[in-house]
Design an enzyme around this catalytic site. Sequence first.
Site, PDB file in Angstrom:
ATOM      1  N   HIS A   1       0.815  -1.220   0.000  1.00  0.00           N
ATOM      2  CA  HIS A   1       0.000   0.000   0.000  1.00  0.00           C
ATOM      3  C   HIS A   1       0.847   1.268   0.000  1.00  0.00           C
ATOM      4  O   HIS A   1       0.341   2.350  -0.305  1.00  0.00           O
ATOM      5  CB  HIS A   1      -0.989   0.000   1.171  1.00  0.00           C
ATOM      6  CG  HIS A   1      -0.384   0.316   2.518  1.00  0.00           C
ATOM      7  ND1 HIS A   1      -0.039  -0.655   3.436  1.00  0.00           N
ATOM      8  CD2 HIS A   1      -0.077   1.492   3.108  1.00  0.00           C
ATOM      9  CE1 HIS A   1       0.442  -0.086   4.523  1.00  0.00           C
ATOM     10  NE2 HIS A   1       0.439   1.223   4.349  1.00  0.00           N
TER      11      HIS A   1
ATOM     12  N   ASP B   1       0.198  -7.570   1.501  1.00  0.00           N
ATOM     13  CA  ASP B   1       0.692  -6.199   1.644  1.00  0.00           C
ATOM     14  C   ASP B   1       2.220  -6.132   1.678  1.00  0.00           C
ATOM     15  O   ASP B   1       2.802  -5.306   2.376  1.00  0.00           O
ATOM     16  CB  ASP B   1       0.107  -5.533   2.901  1.00  0.00           C
ATOM     17  CG  ASP B   1       0.164  -4.002   2.820  1.00  0.00           C
ATOM     18  OD1 ASP B   1       0.276  -3.470   1.694  1.00  0.00           O
ATOM     19  OD2 ASP B   1       0.114  -3.347   3.877  1.00  0.00           O
TER      20      ASP B   1
ATOM     21  N   SER C   1       4.629   2.716   7.937  1.00  0.00           N
ATOM     22  CA  SER C   1       4.319   1.553   7.103  1.00  0.00           C
ATOM     23  C   SER C   1       5.521   1.162   6.254  1.00  0.00           C
ATOM     24  O   SER C   1       6.099   1.997   5.564  1.00  0.00           O
ATOM     25  CB  SER C   1       3.134   1.855   6.194  1.00  0.00           C
ATOM     26  OG  SER C   1       1.948   1.994   6.941  1.00  0.00           O
TER      27      SER C   1
END
Length: 481
Positions: free
Chosen positions: A131, A161, A235
């Site tokens: 993402h 992911d 992230s």
Amino acid sequence: MPTTRSTPLRILAALALAAAFGGFTATALHHVLQQPAQATPPSPAIAPTLAQLPAAVAGQPLPSLAPMLERVTPAVVSVHTRQRVRINNPFANDPIFRRMFPNVPQERIEQSLGSGVIVDAQRGLVLTNHHVIEGADEVSVTLADGRTMSAEFVGSDPDTDVAVMKIPADGLSEIPLADSGALRVGDFVVAVGNPFGIGQTVTSGIVSAVGRSGLRGLGYQNFIQTDASINPGNSGGALVNLDGQLVGINTASFNPRGSMAGNIGLGFAIPANLARNVMSQLVATGEVRRGTLGLDTQAVTPRIADGLALGVERGALVTRVLAGSAAAAAGLRPGDVIIAADGERIDSPADLHNFEGLQPVGSRVTLDIRRDGDALQVATEVREQPRSHAGAQLDERLTGATFAELPERLRQSGARGVLVESVARGSRAARNGLREGDVVVATSAGAFDDLAGFRAGFTQAPAQLILNVVRGNRQGVLPMQ
């Protein structure tokens, strides 16, 4: 991590003392700030007591995480992405409007920030989240020493992911991958990343849980949960143990008020073992092969549990075993209830689907089942599931359409069926009204869970083919002529 090593023990002692001091200070400040000012009677003089960190623990100078982080932080990078997005202007195609307003922009540039981890310095391989780089036209990486360079996309897997990039291998540092399967609740961990784009930041905490799943909209799930602060921008960053080994890739945080509200001690990371497996497949082939047992299941209701004398209202009830599948070869039957897989508790069909998707293709697994009131163990193999099917291979009335598995984030939100991946213009499927993006949830042969179940409905061509289709927020039927 071996408990005989002196350095981790000293670090653990220091972290515990620091946590105690921080908690004491925060509690005291909270008490002072929350109490209204008021007159109090004088009290007897008492010598003030001040909380202080000791200069030494067990005769050793107070240890620090700094030496470990000096090795780790050069391998954690900031990831910058740029994406060109076309502006949907209803007048953009009007020649008069364009003549009057020639400088109206037709597109805008969207930028985002994330983090990444160099795991192979010789080849310049960087792990991050899917993402973080999804839809990006340009990706650049900034190293801890300030160098910025363009990154080459190697591959990504939206369902876990995980994404892999490549940068020039010139004077890079790397973080070795640990065996994340050895993690225990209570182990100390450290998160490194670029939260809110303010620059490289280190936070610490413990492993709060392992094997965490059931989070809506996050794909295949086997997360490490930690209370180390993970905020937007973290992230793709590193979660390391006290030896400086990578145990996870930080991917998400939970806050009921939204991710931008910040961390509340519920952060999630992709285990290093899972990331390693996905990365090796992406580097080798550019895609990830996913496994399946080849069966359809449904939830165990209280009535089903009573009827089958299960004793517990959990598990995945087998409703169909696909011909030629691994489940068929293992002797599984409709009516069996799967309650565990390789010792992992199975409470629902979603748990079983999640387990299947995370197993390497070709791996052997052991299922604990209930059959006619008896407890049995069945050994089977996880076989590769196809990524998509051409409609013409299933039924001529579907010619021109391609069907694929639903994105895993939709499955985790409760969706079932298959995705119409594409529809060729002017094809038979298009003339029948099928559109790209439709979700087919049932056919004339009945409902199904996934692509394998959809395909099984065409073992014998139905005389009349009707698709039950979800399009946007509406559901309806399409007769296929």
